[in-house]
Design a protein around this motif. Structure first.
Motif, PDB file in Angstrom:
ATOM      1  N   TYR A 274       0.829  -1.208   0.000  1.00 16.12           N
ATOM      2  CA  TYR A 274       0.000   0.000   0.000  1.00 16.12           C
ATOM      3  C   TYR A 274       0.860   1.252   0.000  1.00 16.12           C
ATOM      4  N   LEU A 275       1.909   1.232   0.814  1.00 16.11           N
ATOM      5  CA  LEU A 275       2.832   2.368   0.842  1.00 16.11           C
ATOM      6  C   LEU A 275       3.426   2.573  -0.551  1.00 16.11           C
ATOM      7  N   ASP A 276       3.845   1.469  -1.185  1.00 14.27           N
ATOM      8  CA  ASP A 276       4.413   1.551  -2.539  1.00 14.27           C
ATOM      9  C   ASP A 276       3.398   2.149  -3.499  1.00 14.27           C
ATOM     10  N   ALA A 277       2.134   1.715  -3.356  1.00  7.63           N
ATOM     11  CA  ALA A 277       1.100   2.209  -4.261  1.00  7.63           C
ATOM     12  C   ALA A 277       0.894   3.710  -4.077  1.00  7.63           C
ATOM     13  N   TYR A 278       0.877   4.155  -2.805  1.00  6.97           N
ATOM     14  CA  TYR A 278       0.724   5.590  -2.549  1.00  6.97           C
ATOM     15  C   TYR A 278       1.892   6.368  -3.150  1.00  6.97           C
ATOM     16  N   LEU A 279       3.099   5.893  -2.880  1.00 11.45           N
ATOM     17  CA  LEU A 279       4.288   6.612  -3.369  1.00 11.45           C
ATOM     18  C   LEU A 279       4.320   6.624  -4.891  1.00 11.45           C
ATOM     19  N   SER A 280       3.980   5.489  -5.474  1.00 11.18           N
ATOM     20  CA  SER A 280       3.987   5.396  -6.924  1.00 11.18           C
ATOM     21  C   SER A 280       2.933   6.338  -7.513  1.00 11.18           C
ATOM     22  N   SER A 281       1.761   6.420  -6.865  1.00 12.14           N
ATOM     23  CA  SER A 281       0.720   7.337  -7.332  1.00 12.14           C
ATOM     24  C   SER A 281       1.200   8.780  -7.258  1.00 12.14           C
ATOM     25  N   LEU A 282       1.826   9.109  -6.124  1.00 14.10           N
ATOM     26  CA  LEU A 282       2.340  10.474  -5.942  1.00 14.10           C
ATOM     27  C   LEU A 282       3.352  10.802  -7.031  1.00 14.10           C
ATOM     28  N   ARG A 283       4.229   9.840  -7.285  1.00  9.47           N
ATOM     29  CA  ARG A 283       5.280  10.078  -8.273  1.00  9.47           C
ATOM     30  C   ARG A 283       4.679  10.260  -9.665  1.00  9.47           C
ATOM     31  N   ILE A 284       3.771   9.348 -10.038  1.00  7.20           N
ATOM     32  CA  ILE A 284       3.184   9.431 -11.382  1.00  7.20           C
ATOM     33  C   ILE A 284       2.365  10.717 -11.529  1.00  7.20           C
ATOM     34  N   ALA A 285       1.570  11.046 -10.495  1.00  8.95           N
ATOM     35  CA  ALA A 285       0.748  12.255 -10.568  1.00  8.95           C
ATOM     36  C   ALA A 285       1.629  13.501 -10.652  1.00  8.95           C
ATOM     37  N   ALA A 286       2.714  13.505  -9.858  1.00  4.22           N
ATOM     38  CA  ALA A 286       3.599  14.669  -9.872  1.00  4.22           C
ATOM     39  C   ALA A 286       4.282  14.796 -11.227  1.00  4.22           C
ATOM     40  N   THR A 287       4.722  13.671 -11.793  1.00  3.74           N
ATOM     41  CA  THR A 287       5.378  13.707 -13.108  1.00  3.74           C
ATOM     42  C   THR A 287       4.398  14.210 -14.169  1.00  3.74           C
ATOM     43  N   ALA A 288       3.160  13.651 -14.128  1.00  9.77           N
ATOM     44  CA  ALA A 288       2.157  14.068 -15.112  1.00  9.77           C
ATOM     45  C   ALA A 288       1.873  15.567 -14.981  1.00  9.77           C
TER      46      ALA A 288
END
Lengths: 306, 383
Positions: free
Chosen positions: A87-101
């Motif tokens: 879950y932590l990975d999913a949150y971090l990955s979401s943050l990263r992808i959203a920030a990049t986008a």
């Protein structure tokens, strides 16, 4: 006519509505459509899964059992979220992808908005319509269209191969790149419009004054254009980042199984695993994460207004 | 340089009259078109070091375009603009040694007063202490000490104007350009600021080029005025030349109030010219080389140069009979309109100074009166 108007607005006649009602209405709206659903989700998050309909326990059985009901609630789902690194990975990955986008959208949208705001007045309404035009088509259909473009031997591959630029398929489908392409494409108008609005209001004589005072074109851009477009930039980033972080459709359709995003995790927990309490906990944590940029933005807006 | 005698007709400062004087700015046959409209048409003008020059004209006469070409915001279609002998063609605004005070002031809203004034200095790469010292000096110059930390939206209109002025002066430009500098101020403040600007200009010895549509402003402040009409200069001269010796009807009517009697020349004896007009036979003393009998000509007459009498005047000079049509009390003077006898019944404006507080106006509505003026009071306008 005049006496009639007076009578209508005199206090105590019941119409128009008393002042408290005017104030209360938006609060009532927020209560009914935001706070109550939030509390329901929170209550499910604090429950345990059960083989029942709906699939969680305990159930509310009346005020007599209220104490037992409250005692049955616990933070087990939240503990699972914290305990399992998925879950932590999913949150971090979401943050990263959203920030990049968001960053890519900003880099594309700013020149676009700048060109629009600099275009002759009579062209601007047409340009605005072009930006909004994609909304005429369903979001889902547009994402499907990207599947057709990005899939192996799809439109993009065929085009590049036809031009002799590639020999092998790009293999973009089911990658994070595909997710980013889909997100930037889908949310670009939300970035362009607020930036355009702030640039369009920018007084051109300020740029002339800066030039007159010896500022090079780059200096004018950095010292005048960007600071004055800042409200639009912040609003645009906010409007892209917030929906992107919880996005489900784009990573599901374009990202394939490899892309880990919290929206997908939520969907899986809810529909595949039928773990409503865990899905609710995921949703609540996501809301708390989103509250951070929201509060930051509000702080900025208040500072701007002051 | 000798300090100019401001507002005095006898000027010690008149480099334009000196053939040896070298102009600082020269517009040479400058033309600028926007689409079908010719904003500036084959215009030639010289500005001299230390001169306060006003471009005066109605909106759309090209005055702002001319100034903007000097600043570098517009490019001439043909002709040259020289500053200290250097052709400015191809030099972008940020490299020109001119600075402009914008009509809207164009203060940077996201910067403090200090940063606004410092902006130009920082572009020059000045050291931090030098910038601070120069900004302080500028704030003192425009009497805004203690305002350095304010934002533009925390300033009054007059204070904004001063910040804009300080910002434009901070870089010590060779020429300061002022676009309607007093346009946004109320009347009282405008007059005060007018004199401050003039003092400042005399003190700094800078060349000022001002664009204005307000003739009072131009008359009060400028050493010379260029009256512009549709992209051309109708007349260049000191304020008193423009006012007392307008080159043509356009200038005469644009600058100040004036009465115009149209007619035909019936005799020319040296400088004494007689004109037959609807107001009768008029005589004036004005050199008009080459003027011939039978030519169409007008006599232009400023309202303050006419006397109102209750009886027919005797002796030489001009006179015309009529009745009082309107009386407008304006405080410093009273503007009386007199309707002349005869079919045309021309209305003539007469300005009567109110020299004493208690004199009763000797005239009333519908009174029969005589107008009288000197042969030297009128101006001959040809055509």
């Amino acid at each position: 006519m005049e006496t009639g108007t007076k009578a209508r607005f005199s206090p105590g006649r019941g119409w128009p509505a008393p002042r408290w009602l005017v104030v209360a209405l938006p609060y009532a709206w927020l209560l009914a459509f935001f706070l109550l659903p939030f509390l329901i989700v929170l209550r499910i998050a604090l429950s345990d899964t059960a083989r029942a309909l709906p699939p969680y326990a305990p159930h509310w059985t009346g005020w007599a059992e209220a104490w037992n009901f409250l005692q049955a609630l616990d933070l087990e789902s939240f503990a699972t979220l914290v305990g399992d690194s998925l879950y932590l990975d999913a949150y971090l990955s979401s943050l990263r992808i959203a920030a990049t986008a968001t960053l890519i959208a900003l880099l594309i949208a700013f020149p676009l908005a700048y060109a629009m705001a600099s275009a002759p007045r009579r062209w601007q309404p047409a340009l605005l319509i072009l930006v909004i035009l994609p909304f005429w088509t369903s979001f889902l259909i547009r994402v499907y269209a990207w599947m057709a473009i990005l899939r192996p031997e799809g439109v993009l591959d065929a085009l590049l191969r036809g031009l002799g630029l590639i020999d092998e398929p790009l293999g973009l489908m089911n990658t994070e790149t595909a997710v980013l392409i889909g997100m930037v494409y889908s949310y670009l108008p939300f970035m362009v419009l607020p930036i355009y609005t702030s640039l369009e209001r920018l007084d051109r004589s300020l740029l002339e004054a800066a030039a007159d005072l010896g500022a090079t074109p780059l200096r004018r851009f950095v010292s005048i254009v960007i600071p004055l477009a800042r409200p639009g930039i912040y609003a645009g980033c906010f409007l892209v980042f917030v929906p992107a972080i919880g996005e489900f459709v784009i990573p599901d359709l374009l990202g394939g199984p490899e892309t880990l995003m919290i929206g997908k995790v939520l969907w899986t927990e809810f529909f595949s695993n039928r773990d409503w309490p865990l899905a609710s906990a995921v949703a609540i944590l996501l809301l708390l994460i989103l509250a951070v940029p929201l509060l930051a933005y509000q702080r900025f807006a208040r500072k701007e207004a002051a | 340089m000798a300090r100019k005698s401001l507002g005095n007709i006898r000027r010690s400062f008149a480099p334009w009259a000196d053939p040896a004087a070298i102009p600082q700015v020269r517009f040479e046959s400058v033309t600028k078109r926007f689409g079908d409209i010719t904003a500036v048409s084959d215009l030639t003008l010289s500005l001299y070091p230390g001169e306060f020059h006003a471009l005066l004209g109605p909106s759309g006469c090209g005055k702002t375009t001319l100034m903007r070409m000097l600043a570098g915001f517009e490019t001439p279609d043909s002709g040259r603009i020289l500053l200290d002998g250097q052709d400015l063609a191809g030099i972008p605004p940020h490299l020109r040694p001119t600075n402009m005070m914008f009509q809207s002031y164009a203060l940077f809203p996201h910067m403090s007063v200090f940063d606004n004034i410092a902006f130009g200095l920082r572009q020059q790469g000045l050291a931090r202490e030098a910038v601070a010292a120069r900004v302080a000096e500028m704030l003192t110059l425009v009497k805004l000490e203690g305002f350095a930390g304010r934002r533009p939206d925390q300033l009054s209109g007059g204070q904004k104007q001063r910040v804009a002025l300080a910002r434009a002066l901070a870089r010590r430009p060779k020429v300061l350009l002022l676009d309607e500098p007093l346009g946004a101020l109320d009347k009282k403040l405008r007059e005060e600021t007018q004199y401050e600007l003039m003092d400042l200009q005399a003190e700094l010895g800078l060349t000022f080029l001002m664009v204005t549509h307000d003739q009072d402003e131009a008359m009060a402040m400028a050493d010379r005025i260029s009256v512009m009409e549709r992209g051309r200069i109708a007349q260049v001269g000191a304020p008193e030349e423009i006012y007392e010796m307008p080159a043509n009807r356009y200038v005469a009517e644009f600058v100040g109030d004036i009465n115009i009697f149209e007619g035909m020349v019936i005799s020319v004896e040296g400088e004494i010219i007689r004109i037959d007009s609807a107001a009768g036979l008029l005589v004036l003393d004005d050199p008009a080389p080459g003027l011939a009998t039978g030519e169409k000509a007008s006599l232009a007459l400023r309202p303050e140069k006419i006397d109102i009498l209750t009886a027919e005047p005797e002796g030489p000079g001009n006179k015309a009979a009529g009745e009082i049509w309107d009386i407008g009390y304006l405080g410093d003077f009273t503007m009386v309109q007199v309707k002349l006898d005869g079919e045309a019944g021309q209305l003539v404006k007469v300005a009567l100074p109110n020299r004493s507080r208690k004199t009763e106006t000797p005239i009333a509505w519908d009174d029969r009166v005589w107008l009288s003026w000197d042969v030297e009071a009128g101006i001959l306008l040809r055509g």
